[in-house]
Design a protein around this motif. Structure first.
Motif, PDB file in Angstrom:
ATOM      1  N   PRO A 203      52.836   2.559  11.908  1.00 41.67           N
ATOM      2  CA  PRO A 203      52.613   2.058  13.277  1.00 41.67           C
ATOM      3  C   PRO A 203      53.906   1.924  14.079  1.00 41.67           C
ATOM      4  O   PRO A 203      53.924   2.193  15.289  1.00 41.67           O
ATOM      5  N   GLY A 204      55.000   1.536  13.403  1.00 42.89           N
ATOM      6  CA  GLY A 204      56.261   1.388  14.122  1.00 42.89           C
ATOM      7  C   GLY A 204      56.857   2.706  14.568  1.00 42.89           C
ATOM      8  O   GLY A 204      57.577   2.759  15.572  1.00 42.89           O
ATOM      9  N   ALA A 205      56.559   3.790  13.842  1.00 41.91           N
ATOM     10  CA  ALA A 205      57.130   5.096  14.177  1.00 41.91           C
ATOM     11  C   ALA A 205      56.265   5.899  15.138  1.00 41.91           C
ATOM     12  O   ALA A 205      56.719   6.902  15.690  1.00 41.91           O
ATOM     13  N   LEU A 206      55.008   5.481  15.348  1.00 43.81           N
ATOM     14  CA  LEU A 206      54.100   6.270  16.181  1.00 43.81           C
ATOM     15  C   LEU A 206      54.591   6.468  17.621  1.00 43.81           C
ATOM     16  O   LEU A 206      54.443   7.579  18.163  1.00 43.81           O
ATOM     17  N   PRO A 207      55.154   5.448  18.296  1.00 45.51           N
ATOM     18  CA  PRO A 207      55.633   5.706  19.663  1.00 45.51           C
ATOM     19  C   PRO A 207      56.672   6.815  19.733  1.00 45.51           C
ATOM     20  O   PRO A 207      56.605   7.696  20.602  1.00 45.51           O
ATOM     21  N   GLY A 208      57.639   6.804  18.812  1.00 45.63           N
ATOM     22  CA  GLY A 208      58.631   7.872  18.792  1.00 45.63           C
ATOM     23  C   GLY A 208      58.026   9.209  18.438  1.00 45.63           C
ATOM     24  O   GLY A 208      58.407  10.254  18.988  1.00 45.63           O
ATOM     25  N   PHE A 209      57.059   9.211  17.524  1.00 47.80           N
ATOM     26  CA  PHE A 209      56.394  10.452  17.138  1.00 47.80           C
ATOM     27  C   PHE A 209      55.700  11.088  18.337  1.00 47.80           C
ATOM     28  O   PHE A 209      55.777  12.303  18.530  1.00 47.80           O
ATOM     29  N   PHE A 210      55.026  10.294  19.152  1.00 51.40           N
ATOM     30  CA  PHE A 210      54.299  10.861  20.286  1.00 51.40           C
ATOM     31  C   PHE A 210      55.262  11.402  21.342  1.00 51.40           C
ATOM     32  O   PHE A 210      54.948  12.391  22.019  1.00 51.40           O
ATOM     33  N   VAL A 211      56.425  10.778  21.500  1.00 48.75           N
ATOM     34  CA  VAL A 211      57.434  11.342  22.410  1.00 48.75           C
ATOM     35  C   VAL A 211      57.864  12.721  21.916  1.00 48.75           C
ATOM     36  O   VAL A 211      57.935  13.692  22.680  1.00 48.75           O
ATOM     37  N   GLY A 212      58.157  12.820  20.611  1.00 46.90           N
ATOM     38  CA  GLY A 212      58.519  14.109  20.052  1.00 46.90           C
ATOM     39  C   GLY A 212      57.400  15.120  20.133  1.00 46.90           C
ATOM     40  O   GLY A 212      57.632  16.316  20.349  1.00 46.90           O
ATOM     41  N   LEU A 213      56.163  14.650  19.989  1.00 51.26           N
ATOM     42  CA  LEU A 213      55.013  15.549  20.068  1.00 51.26           C
ATOM     43  C   LEU A 213      54.890  16.155  21.463  1.00 51.26           C
ATOM     44  O   LEU A 213      54.623  17.359  21.608  1.00 51.26           O
ATOM     45  N   ARG A 214      55.078  15.343  22.481  1.00 52.94           N
ATOM     46  CA  ARG A 214      55.009  15.867  23.848  1.00 52.94           C
ATOM     47  C   ARG A 214      56.108  16.895  24.106  1.00 52.94           C
ATOM     48  O   ARG A 214      55.864  17.937  24.732  1.00 52.94           O
TER      49      ARG A 214
END
Length: 286
Positions: A203-214
């Motif tokens: 859960p803590g890494a998901l915000p950064g993951f979605f930035v990288g995904l975009r």
């Protein structure tokens, strides 16, 4: 008796005061935040740009040979779709982008987890990925052609590299940025390593993951437009390259608009998934 009366009066006076302060607090909060989210707000800019393009074309301010009018581009897109050229090119581009993006997504996530959760993994992976990031990805094309041939494989491999780098960097940064107090909390709660990863790390890494995904989604389209001009027989990039040889500006604009639409749609889908998955967060955006 006097004490009870005084307390009751004080409480009764505090209630209206609190009721009066509540609207003031809400107004102050609205003044500090961006405000209520507007429906389809992100379409305002593209629609305005399209309107300016149409107005300038109608007023004769644009050279039709250099920048055809929007209705000319739409008419060309209709002809290309009717004769079957455009559906084939779109399907080919979508297939290449999907294969490359899938490989880059899996690779970026796995490398980020291995590097972010292990000092050994970080020593082996992080420096190598950052070295790869410093090398222009499109500059690897000649080398990959020698390694993989000039067919579809090298195109998919280059797209995968373009995609995995931002996904890795942002996910790894999010993993490294998790507060160490959560580790102490997990120790107090007696969480196992797997439970710690599942309940805190992911859960803590998901915000950064979605930035990288975009960024990865956008990168897949940016890489595709270049790669499809190298020994290709179909695809939007190939269509645009052929149109360049014949001076068909309207066909080039058709390809660019389709790339832009695909990029906008894919980014919007990622945003929607992000908003659903991270609905527990309270941010300025929400």
């Amino acid at each position: 008796m006097t004490t009870t009366t005084t307390t009751t009066t004080s409480t009764a006076g505090a209630a209206p005061a609190a009721a009066q302060d509540a609207p003031r607090a809400r107004r102050a909060r609205r003044a500090l935040t961006p405000g209520r989210r507007l429906p389809a707000a992100r379409l305002t800019g593209p629609v305005l740009l399209l309107a300016l393009w149409a107005a300038a074309s109608a007023a004769g301010q644009l050279d039709p040979g250099a920048i055809p009018a929007p209705w000319t581009v739409l008419r060309t897109a209709g002809h290309l779709w009717t004769d079957g050229t455009l559906p084939t090119d779109v399907a080919t581009s979508l297939r290449r982008a999907a294969y490359g993006f899938s490989l880059g997504l899996v690779g970026g996530v796995l490398l980020a987890l291995a590097s972010g959760l292990s000092r050994t993994g970080e020593a082996l992976i992080d420096g190598t990925v950052n070295l790869n990031r410093a090398i222009p990805t499109l500059g690897l094309i000649p080398l990959f052609i020698l390694w993989l041939g000039i067919g579809e494989t090298f195109k998919i491999a280059i797209i995968a590299i373009v995609v995995y780098i931002p996904i890795y960097l942002n996910t790894h940064a999010a993993l490294s940025g998790i507060d160490s107090r959560f580790v102490e909390l997990a120790e107090v709660q007696g969480l196992s390593r797997w439970a710690f990863i599942r309940q805190i790390v992911v859960p803590g890494a998901l915000p950064g993951f979605f930035v990288g995904l975009r960024l990865g989604v956008t990168g897949s389209w940016l890489g595709l437009v270049v790669l499809e001009q190298i020994n290709a027989t179909s695809g939007l990039g190939y269509m645009m390259f052929q149109a360049q040889n014949y001076g068909q500006t309207d066909v080039i604009l058709v390809g660019l608009l389709i790339y832009g639409v695909f990029g906008l749609i894919s980014d919007s889908v990622v945003r929607l998934v992000e908003r659903r998955v991270l609905s527990w967060r309270r941010t300025l955006s929400s």
